[in-house]
Every structure is written in structure tokens, then in C-alpha cells.
Design a protein around this motif. Structure first.
Motif, PDB file in Angstrom:
ATOM      1  N   THR A  24       0.828  -1.214   0.000  1.00 51.25           N
ATOM      2  CA  THR A  24       0.000   0.000   0.000  1.00 51.25           C
ATOM      3  C   THR A  24       0.860   1.261   0.000  1.00 51.25           C
ATOM      4  OG1 THR A  24      -1.622  -1.236   1.305  1.00 51.25           O
ATOM      5  CG2 THR A  24      -1.895   1.161   1.211  1.00 51.25           C
ATOM      6  N   ASN A  75      -1.598   6.111  -4.545  1.00 49.91           N
ATOM      7  CA  ASN A  75      -0.727   4.964  -4.827  1.00 49.91           C
ATOM      8  C   ASN A  75      -1.105   4.236  -6.117  1.00 49.91           C
ATOM      9  OD1 ASN A  75      -3.026   3.737  -3.918  1.00 49.91           O
ATOM     10  ND2 ASN A  75      -2.085   2.743  -2.148  1.00 49.91           N
ATOM     11  N   HIS A  96      -5.704   0.230  -7.382  1.00 51.31           N
ATOM     12  CA  HIS A  96      -6.453  -0.605  -6.435  1.00 51.31           C
ATOM     13  C   HIS A  96      -6.554  -2.000  -7.023  1.00 51.31           C
ATOM     14  CE1 HIS A  96      -9.706  -2.170  -3.905  1.00 51.31           C
ATOM     15  NE2 HIS A  96     -10.161  -2.698  -5.024  1.00 51.31           N
TER      16      HIS A  96
END
Ligand code: IDP
Length: 140
Positions: A93, A114, A117
Motif C-alpha cells: 500500500t 498509490n 487498487h
């Protein structure tokens, strides 16, 4: 092993930097196939519903704001062991903790922004796919 499907989002930090193709190259290099894909701008309701499991977490409101800050690309990925394989390709993550060669290590901006998903289990994958795609939109 049987084919499995997982759900992916290319997040607003990646669409903003125009690197969705770069993200896709990691996915395809891992042997996963895009069997459905669309670009959309999530509504607040959609983002809150999608991340409902995190609604008590301190970062929830910021996460929802980030996810609606620009377009996303939602995808269904198919391949052997697709759920675990995509989690591996994504990396941890927090990009600071992600392994070399992963999407998040190479491309992500921060623990929040980031870049991607990916579903965390086959059951979640089925729910997340159904949240965004009709059966006939998935072409294996
Ligand atoms: P995952 O995306 O690696 O499965 P989760 O723990 O399910 O990670 O968190 C969902 C998303 O929430 C993360 O991808 C990231 O965008 C955001 N997030 C997670 N932890 C934090 C945090 O501590 N601060 C800010 N955002 C976070």
C-alpha cells in the motif's frame, strides 16, 4: 489452475500523469488480461460506497476526495491466480514499502495516491466487479 478474475482501478494520480498505459504494461507483463475496462469520474456516492469498509478509518474522507479528484480507469483482469498475482504486481500500500519492480514502487506518489487498487480476495473481487460492470460488458 482455473482462470480467476480480479477488479482493478487505475487511480486519479495515474490518469493525471497520463501513465495509464505504463500501468497496463505491468499488468500485461504479469500475464493478466484486461477483459473489461472503462474510464469514468467517480461520484462521491460511488467512492464512499466502494470504500465503505474503510469508513471508520481516519483517512476515509481524504481517500474519497482523492478518488473523485480526477478520472479513474476501472478494469476487470483475468488470469491464473489473478487476485494474488495482481496484489503482487501492485506492491505494498505504501510505496515506500513496496518491492522493486512493482507498480507502486515504480510509479506511486504516496500511501494515498498509490496509483492502483486491486481486490484483496476472490469474494471481494466478485463484489467489486459487480459494482462497476454488467456481465455483458466483460469479454473474456
Ligand atoms: P490496499 O489498496 O493496498 O488494499 P487498503 O488498506 O485497503 O490498501 O487501503 C485502501 C486505500 O486507502 C489505499 O490504497 C490508499 O489509497 C488509502 N490508504 C490506506 N492507508 C492509508 C493511510 O494511512 N493514509 C492515507 N491513505 C491511506
Amino acid at each position: 489452475m482455473a482462470l480467476e478474475r480480479t477488479f482493478s482501478i487505475i487511480k486519479p494520480d495515474a490518469t493525471r500523469r497520463n501513465i495509464t498505459g505504463k500501468v497496463l504494461s505491468y499488468i500485461e507483463a504479469a500475464g493478466l488480461r484486461v477483459v473489461a475496462q472503462k474510464r469514468l469520474h467517480l461520484t462521491k456516492d460511488q467512492a464512499e460506497g466502494f470504500y465503505a469498509v474503510h469508513k471508520e478509518r481516519p483517512f476515509f474522507n481524504d481517500l474519497v476526495s482523492f478518488m473523485i479528484s480526477g478520472p479513474v480507469v476501472v478494469q476487470v483482469l483475468e488470469g491464473e491466480n489473478a487476485v494474488a498475482k495482481y496484489r503482487e504486481v501492485m506492491g505494498a500500500t505504501n510505496p515506500a514499502n513496496a518491492a522493486e519492480g512493482t507498480i507502486r514502487k515504480d510509479l506511486a506518489e504516496s500511501i494515498e495516491a498509490n496509483s492502483v487498487h486491486g481486490s484483496d480476495a476472490p469474494e471481494t473481487a466478485a463484489e467489486e466487479i459487480a459494482y462497476f460492470f454488467k456481465d455483458e460488458e466483460i469479454v473474456g
